[in-house]
Design a protein around this motif. Structure first.
Motif, PDB file in Angstrom:
ATOM      1  N   ARG A  22       0.846  -1.197   0.000  1.00 19.34           N
ATOM      2  CA  ARG A  22       0.000   0.000   0.000  1.00 19.34           C
ATOM      3  C   ARG A  22       0.883   1.249   0.000  1.00 19.34           C
ATOM      4  N   LYS A  23       1.965   1.177   0.757  1.00 17.64           N
ATOM      5  CA  LYS A  23       2.903   2.299   0.816  1.00 17.64           C
ATOM      6  C   LYS A  23       3.540   2.540  -0.546  1.00 17.64           C
ATOM      7  N   LEU A  24       3.858   1.465  -1.265  1.00  9.70           N
ATOM      8  CA  LEU A  24       4.450   1.608  -2.591  1.00  9.70           C
ATOM      9  C   LEU A  24       3.478   2.293  -3.549  1.00  9.70           C
ATOM     10  N   VAL A  25       2.206   1.915  -3.501  1.00  7.79           N
ATOM     11  CA  VAL A  25       1.198   2.565  -4.353  1.00  7.79           C
ATOM     12  C   VAL A  25       1.110   4.048  -4.007  1.00  7.79           C
ATOM     13  N   LEU A  26       1.088   4.369  -2.715  1.00  8.65           N
ATOM     14  CA  LEU A  26       1.028   5.766  -2.293  1.00  8.65           C
ATOM     15  C   LEU A  26       2.298   6.517  -2.707  1.00  8.65           C
ATOM     16  N   ALA A  27       3.450   5.854  -2.635  1.00  8.01           N
ATOM     17  CA  ALA A  27       4.712   6.481  -3.049  1.00  8.01           C
ATOM     18  C   ALA A  27       4.721   6.766  -4.551  1.00  8.01           C
ATOM     19  N   VAL A  28       4.180   5.852  -5.343  1.00 14.71           N
ATOM     20  CA  VAL A  28       4.113   6.076  -6.795  1.00 14.71           C
ATOM     21  C   VAL A  28       3.191   7.260  -7.083  1.00 14.71           C
ATOM     22  N   LEU A  29       2.074   7.333  -6.376  1.00 12.09           N
ATOM     23  CA  LEU A  29       1.191   8.496  -6.539  1.00 12.09           C
ATOM     24  C   LEU A  29       1.911   9.784  -6.129  1.00 12.09           C
ATOM     25  N   ALA A  30       2.623   9.730  -5.007  1.00 13.77           N
ATOM     26  CA  ALA A  30       3.346  10.911  -4.524  1.00 13.77           C
ATOM     27  C   ALA A  30       4.426  11.332  -5.518  1.00 13.77           C
ATOM     28  N   ASP A  31       5.006  10.361  -6.207  1.00 14.10           N
ATOM     29  CA  ASP A  31       6.025  10.653  -7.212  1.00 14.10           C
ATOM     30  C   ASP A  31       5.453  11.477  -8.366  1.00 14.10           C
ATOM     31  N   HIS A  32       4.156  11.347  -8.595  1.00 15.84           N
ATOM     32  CA  HIS A  32       3.491  12.090  -9.670  1.00 15.84           C
ATOM     33  C   HIS A  32       2.784  13.351  -9.177  1.00 15.84           C
ATOM     34  N   ALA A  33       2.682  13.529  -7.860  1.00 15.10           N
ATOM     35  CA  ALA A  33       1.874  14.613  -7.294  1.00 15.10           C
ATOM     36  C   ALA A  33       2.597  15.946  -7.276  1.00 15.10           C
ATOM     37  N   ASP A  34       1.795  17.009  -7.371  1.00 17.93           N
ATOM     38  CA  ASP A  34       2.349  18.353  -7.193  1.00 17.93           C
ATOM     39  C   ASP A  34       2.368  18.663  -5.694  1.00 17.93           C
ATOM     40  N   GLU A  35       2.721  19.894  -5.326  1.00 14.96           N
ATOM     41  CA  GLU A  35       2.850  20.238  -3.907  1.00 14.96           C
ATOM     42  C   GLU A  35       1.524  20.188  -3.154  1.00 14.96           C
ATOM     43  N   ASP A  36       0.391  20.218  -3.876  1.00 18.66           N
ATOM     44  CA  ASP A  36      -0.923  20.100  -3.245  1.00 18.66           C
ATOM     45  C   ASP A  36      -1.370  18.650  -3.115  1.00 18.66           C
ATOM     46  N   GLY A  37      -0.597  17.716  -3.693  1.00 22.08           N
ATOM     47  CA  GLY A  37      -0.958  16.308  -3.636  1.00 22.08           C
ATOM     48  C   GLY A  37      -1.833  15.858  -4.790  1.00 22.08           C
ATOM     49  N   LEU A  38      -1.936  16.659  -5.831  1.00 11.93           N
ATOM     50  CA  LEU A  38      -2.788  16.348  -6.978  1.00 11.93           C
ATOM     51  C   LEU A  38      -1.988  15.659  -8.078  1.00 11.93           C
ATOM     52  N   CYS A  39      -2.550  14.571  -8.604  1.00 12.80           N
ATOM     53  CA  CYS A  39      -1.903  13.885  -9.720  1.00 12.80           C
ATOM     54  C   CYS A  39      -2.951  13.105 -10.500  1.00 12.80           C
ATOM     55  N   TRP A  40      -2.587  12.668 -11.691  1.00 14.23           N
ATOM     56  CA  TRP A  40      -3.525  11.919 -12.524  1.00 14.23           C
ATOM     57  C   TRP A  40      -2.847  10.842 -13.370  1.00 14.23           C
ATOM     58  N   PRO A  41      -1.960  10.043 -12.805  1.00 18.08           N
ATOM     59  CA  PRO A  41      -1.375   8.949 -13.599  1.00 18.08           C
ATOM     60  C   PRO A  41      -2.442   7.896 -13.897  1.00 18.08           C
ATOM     61  N   SER A  42      -2.308   7.225 -15.012  1.00 16.87           N
ATOM     62  CA  SER A  42      -3.272   6.175 -15.346  1.00 16.87           C
ATOM     63  C   SER A  42      -3.072   4.982 -14.420  1.00 16.87           C
ATOM     64  N   GLN A  43      -4.117   4.169 -14.301  1.00 20.28           N
ATOM     65  CA  GLN A  43      -3.996   2.973 -13.463  1.00 20.28           C
ATOM     66  C   GLN A  43      -2.983   2.000 -14.059  1.00 20.28           C
ATOM     67  N   ALA A  44      -2.894   1.964 -15.380  1.00 22.03           N
ATOM     68  CA  ALA A  44      -1.902   1.087 -16.018  1.00 22.03           C
ATOM     69  C   ALA A  44      -0.488   1.503 -15.619  1.00 22.03           C
ATOM     70  N   LEU A  45      -0.219   2.802 -15.603  1.00 19.12           N
ATOM     71  CA  LEU A  45       1.096   3.299 -15.202  1.00 19.12           C
ATOM     72  C   LEU A  45       1.359   3.011 -13.724  1.00 19.12           C
ATOM     73  N   LEU A  46       0.370   3.272 -12.876  1.00 17.58           N
ATOM     74  CA  LEU A  46       0.528   3.007 -11.445  1.00 17.58           C
ATOM     75  C   LEU A  46       0.822   1.529 -11.192  1.00 17.58           C
ATOM     76  N   ALA A  47       0.064   0.661 -11.848  1.00 20.59           N
ATOM     77  CA  ALA A  47       0.252  -0.783 -11.667  1.00 20.59           C
ATOM     78  C   ALA A  47       1.640  -1.211 -12.136  1.00 20.59           C
ATOM     79  N   ARG A  48       2.074  -0.696 -13.268  1.00 19.28           N
ATOM     80  CA  ARG A  48       3.393  -1.058 -13.790  1.00 19.28           C
ATOM     81  C   ARG A  48       4.500  -0.585 -12.860  1.00 19.28           C
ATOM     82  N   ARG A  49       4.407   0.650 -12.382  1.00 20.12           N
ATOM     83  CA  ARG A  49       5.457   1.191 -11.514  1.00 20.12           C
ATOM     84  C   ARG A  49       5.468   0.539 -10.135  1.00 20.12           C
TER      85      ARG A  49
END
Length: 158
Positions: free
Chosen positions: A39-66
């Motif tokens: 779960r932490k890895l998924v959150l870290a991948v999201l954080a890797d794509h997020a701006d300073e407000d925590g907003l991001c929009w990576p596709s689920q395919a990209l998240l799953a792959r990473r």
């Protein structure tokens, strides 16, 4: 600075931007969280794509792959993270109908701070415990400066 649903719905001007500056602080805080590793890895991948407000929009395919997991497992982890209050998902609000994800930056920062504080306290407790004289090994110099008594076990000739 936080974003609400109205703000997210009006971020369509971001739709043409493929690269976005990630927040190193959010990513670093996620790494300090005490939670299930996957779960932490998924959150870290999201954080890797997020701006300073925590907003991001990576596709689920990209998240799953990473995160090296299946899309089905990714969705399970995303739902759990949302249930636990780590993020909000805005379905089909992102570019090309992908989801927007809004990380709960204050919660992540506070949890990381508490984890770091707990670890520091545990280290201090261990230092105090082992600084007790009963646990300290004498220095090699102290042992060498005291002459050792040697018993002779040799027999004298008859």
């Amino acid at each position: 600075m936080g974003l609400g649903l109205q703000d997210v719905e009006h971020l369509h001007f971001y739709a043409g931007i493929e690269e976005f500056t990630m927040s190193v602080e959010i990513y670093s805080n996620v790494l300090d969280l005490d939670m299930d590793a996957r779960r932490k890895l998924v959150l870290a991948v999201l954080a890797d794509h997020a701006d300073e407000d925590g907003l991001c929009w990576p596709s689920q395919a990209l998240l799953a792959r990473r995160a090296s997991i299946s899309i089905r497992k990714l969705r399970d982890h995303l739902r759990a993270l949302e249930r636990e209050g780590w993020l909000q998902t805005f379905v089909n609000k992102g570019p090309r109908e992908v989801n927007y994800y809004l990380l709960n930056v204050p919660k992540i920062a506070e949890a990381a701070r508490l984890t770091s504080q707990r670890i520091t306290e545990e280290k201090e407790h261990k230092r105090a415990k082992f600084s007790d004289a009963a646990f300290v090994t004498p220095d090699c110099a102290d042992a060498l400066s005291t002459p050792a008594k040697v018993k002779s076990t040799a027999h004298s000739p008859l």
